[in-house]
Design an enzyme around this catalytic site. Sequence first.
Site, short mmCIF file in Angstrom:
data_model
loop_
_atom_site.label_atom_id
_atom_site.label_comp_id
_atom_site.label_asym_id
_atom_site.label_seq_id
_atom_site.Cartn_x
_atom_site.Cartn_y
_atom_site.Cartn_z
N ASP A 11 0.86 -1.16 0.00
CA ASP A 11 0.00 0.00 0.00
C ASP A 11 0.91 1.23 0.00
O ASP A 11 2.12 1.12 0.25
CB ASP A 11 -0.88 -0.03 1.26
CG ASP A 11 -1.60 1.27 1.50
OD1 ASP A 11 -2.37 1.69 0.61
OD2 ASP A 11 -1.37 1.88 2.56
N ASP A 13 -0.27 5.20 0.87
CA ASP A 13 -0.57 6.18 1.92
C ASP A 13 -0.70 5.48 3.27
O ASP A 13 -1.52 4.58 3.44
CB ASP A 13 -1.87 6.92 1.60
CG ASP A 13 -1.76 7.76 0.34
OD1 ASP A 13 -0.85 8.59 0.27
OD2 ASP A 13 -2.59 7.57 -0.58
#
Length: 226
Positions: A11, A13
């Site tokens: 991922d 953020d």
Amino acid sequence: MSGPLRLVIFDVDGTLVDSQGDIVASMHHAFAELGAPAPSHADIVGIIGLSLDVAMARLAPDLDSAAHDALVEAYKRSYMSTRAQAGAAQSSPLFPGTRQMLEMLGARRDLLMGVATGKSRRGLDKLLEGHGLQKIFVTQQVADFHPSKPHPAMLHAALEETGISARDAVMIGDTTFDMDMARAASIATIGVEWGYHPSAHLRADHMLNRWADLPACLDQLWDAAA
């Protein structure tokens, strides 16, 4: 190289970069532009990782789809303006140890790396360019072309692009959306302690509190699966 080629999917953020300040500020700006009550800081942080259309519907369930679309566009304008003023690297700084970890894994011949993010293609490109990471990730899955997390489409696409099986892949993230997406794709999970969702909520196969422990964690995960 011995053993199968493996895929490590990150991922973005809350996992690789700390972007919550700009995300929260841009959300407040978007809601103010429409004259709608601003969500709380906790509610905004709680939707980080979702695609913007899904995030707006969650943050403003009483507004109609046209208002959600307007919020998305207002958010994008604010976020792009903030990023342009500060620069992507300053606007969304890497968490401590991230660059060293990516360089270390990038030197391994038994691993490929990818990302699966709620960011747009344009947003991810700007971020990677700002940090000089354009060549690190061999597969890059973004919100433009897939349903929002936790739907597993991003991970299915990453596996198809790389030719790697689900048992030889792992998803690393900071939110329940990342973990649920990985479980739906039958991919192992590693959660990070420094992200935006409480670590106790992730129910990950393994947890990290610093990047330096990732190589040992990967070895442990795949040794257990062998």
